[in-house]
Design a protein around this motif. Sequence first.
Motif, PDB file in Angstrom:
ATOM      1  N   ASN A 145      -8.100  -1.652   1.023  1.00  0.00           N
ATOM      2  CA  ASN A 145      -8.583  -2.550  -0.032  1.00  0.00           C
ATOM      3  C   ASN A 145      -9.802  -2.014  -0.668  1.00  0.00           C
ATOM      4  O   ASN A 145     -10.012  -1.926  -1.902  1.00  0.00           O
ATOM      5  N   TYR A 146     -10.776  -1.712   0.161  1.00  0.00           N
ATOM      6  CA  TYR A 146     -12.274  -1.392  -0.192  1.00  0.00           C
ATOM      7  C   TYR A 146     -12.231   0.045  -1.024  1.00  0.00           C
ATOM      8  O   TYR A 146     -12.733   0.096  -2.144  1.00  0.00           O
ATOM      9  N   PRO A 162      -3.001  -4.744   1.446  1.00  0.00           N
ATOM     10  CA  PRO A 162      -3.309  -4.184   0.226  1.00  0.00           C
ATOM     11  C   PRO A 162      -2.188  -4.248  -0.631  1.00  0.00           C
ATOM     12  O   PRO A 162      -0.813  -4.263  -0.375  1.00  0.00           O
ATOM     13  N   LYS A 163      -2.274  -4.445  -2.064  1.00  0.00           N
ATOM     14  CA  LYS A 163      -1.037  -4.418  -3.065  1.00  0.00           C
ATOM     15  C   LYS A 163      -0.165  -3.412  -2.752  1.00  0.00           C
ATOM     16  O   LYS A 163       1.080  -3.554  -2.889  1.00  0.00           O
ATOM     17  N   LYS A 164      -0.673  -2.183  -2.631  1.00  0.00           N
ATOM     18  CA  LYS A 164       0.156  -0.892  -2.549  1.00  0.00           C
ATOM     19  C   LYS A 164       1.226  -1.084  -1.361  1.00  0.00           C
ATOM     20  O   LYS A 164       2.476  -0.657  -1.394  1.00  0.00           O
ATOM     21  N   ASP A 197      -9.401   0.951  -2.502  1.00  0.00           N
ATOM     22  CA  ASP A 197      -8.168   0.843  -3.457  1.00  0.00           C
ATOM     23  C   ASP A 197      -7.026   1.799  -3.066  1.00  0.00           C
ATOM     24  O   ASP A 197      -6.290   2.597  -3.830  1.00  0.00           O
ATOM     25  N   MET A 198      -6.726   1.806  -1.825  1.00  0.00           N
ATOM     26  CA  MET A 198      -5.550   2.491  -1.256  1.00  0.00           C
ATOM     27  C   MET A 198      -4.557   1.754  -0.330  1.00  0.00           C
ATOM     28  O   MET A 198      -4.939   0.802  -0.237  1.00  0.00           O
ATOM     29  N   ASP A 199      -3.665   2.523  -0.104  1.00  0.00           N
ATOM     30  CA  ASP A 199      -2.705   1.874   0.952  1.00  0.00           C
ATOM     31  C   ASP A 199      -3.083   2.247   2.337  1.00  0.00           C
ATOM     32  O   ASP A 199      -3.639   3.240   2.468  1.00  0.00           O
TER      33      ASP A 199
END
Length: 629
Positions: free
Chosen positions: A534-535, A162-164, A537-539
């Motif tokens: 990701n689903y 994930p981005k975070k 939008d968390m780390d």
Amino acid sequence: MDKKMLTIDLNSRVLLDKAEKDGVETMYDRKLGFKSQCGFGLQGNCCRICGMGPCRISPKTPRGLCGADEHVIVGRNFARMVAGGTAAHSDHARDIAHTLALSSRDGNYKIRDEAKLIALAKDWDVETEDRDIYDIAHEVADIALMEFGKPHGVSRFLKYAPKKRQEVWKQYAIEPRAIDREIATIMHSTHIGCTADIDSLIHLSLRTSLADGWCGSMMGTRLSDILFGTPTPRRTEANLAVLEESKVNILLHGHEPSLSEMIVLAAEDPELLELAKEVGADGINLAGMCCTGNEVTMRHGVKIAGDFHQQELALVTGAVEAMIVDVQCIFPALAKVADCYHTKFVTTSPKAKITGSTYIEFTEENAYEDAKKIVKEAVLNFKNRNKEKVLIPELKSAATVGFSVEAVINKLDNVVNSQIDPAGTVKPLVDCLKSGVLRGAAAVVGCNNAKGVSNEAHVTIMKELIKNDIIVVSTGCGAQAAAKFGLMDEDAAQKYAGKGLATVCQLVGIPPVLHMGSCVDISRILETVAAVANYLDMDMCDIPAVGIAPEWMSEKAVAIGCYVVASGIDTYLGIMPPVTGSSRAVEILCGELEEKVGAKFTVNENCHELAATIISDIEKKRVHFEKLV
Ligand code: XCC
Ligand code: SF4
């Protein structure tokens, strides 16, 4: 002490009695022979890094000859364990990449999962339109091989996080560069007179471990799936009773699938089956141990003979014609045990030659012929079996294995309401976690360790977790413990799981403990947690998911523990690593890392207490998670 009490596996106990009668020494005898282990080694504060040592640190001699204190010595030793583990996993991946480079339409190695290859090629900007699939494969293999030594940039697998999480790695400066470079950097930094700062040594360890988890291991898994097929659920059986009295028994032990896949093919070769008949056998029976066992059970349902601690005992059955090994986790003791029976102990890799074994080199170039040669040796050996020395114990359990990420998602599609939700996502899993039907997820992975009772911590912890509605996934020898003790059978949900998990298992059609493969396949677990994060939008550190290695022993496990923590997943160990000699090392690993990477280590050698801590920590994490979703 009765050595039989050192394992909870009843088959192992039967065979320990037999070993005694046959005059065969096993690990359990050697364990009792060791009155105590070296205290300096246990704490990690013995340094042998230069020729002035060994320097042993104690209150009376608090510094080595060069002036290194306990923190430096413990930290260097720890970092070298991480480098060793990363080297093993990644060198395995390198071999698979070379195998991919050799793949061809009419050769030994073919592409079995084209879709996965194409997806990876596209991710890596490899041209896929109007190209031969093997040309694409060869280009992908070359790019993969560059990951080991590329001069610039960071691992190309980091983007699957994930981005975070990627931000955390950037901020803490632990994005791994080329794999070999990270390993070399640790070996250099821990040479006498280099890094002498515990924070820095742990920092280096985390970066190197990420080169394992988010490069070497992930590469190993993906390329293996491309070459040998992405696993799908299948039925199998586990424990030593899978050996068959009337057949030629061949054990596959070690790690890399390139050899074992060829042996699986060779064992079906009509010529060799005919030969088996000629020597009076009813056929050829393959069974696996350790991670090679996991690889072939995941893809072919090959039966699981046992785990790391059962390798000698498997030979004590007197029913094994050949124990075929490649690399890692192979007891040198097998040579001696094999000598007491008719068993051929066949080593195959120049990376793991063992005195007293029969060495038949396996080369990818000549794979099928080499595999046939090895299987032939085994078949011809059947006539040397001494029936009076045979004792195959009675217990085995049924299991469903083969839960790749794709297979899990496929199963989850069973419960998707197709009117509202798209198929092919982790949404059903997310929904169960959000609603609290599942309290969390735990990866229970890793080895067996003679410091404890074989299998006890694995089985106790898994049972406790599933009783508390925590779904368990497993790899390595932990998965074999689960399979042996019936936890991977569908009916285990009704027997052992809490109400929420049992309902989920029934609806989705899965057991409460999912076999996700070998130890490099912990990358599948990382990908699953990443998909959930990701689903939402968390780390990854926000998800109520934990990593547990109740009976870890290898350097590979130390590398794994570090990359799991660095991925933001709290990690629980049932065996204390050799770091207690440095209070700072313990403070950082079991505390301060949380502020930096969002996770830390917790260690407790009492498995009941460890399970209770994990369950309560997952509940605490839920409070945070529920606020976020
Ligand atoms: Fe070895 Fe992988 Fe450990 Fe088992 S779990 S003892 S490392 S075989 Ni990997
Ligand atoms: Fe002793 Fe320092 Fe040499 Fe280690 S590196 S053996 S502490 S002198």
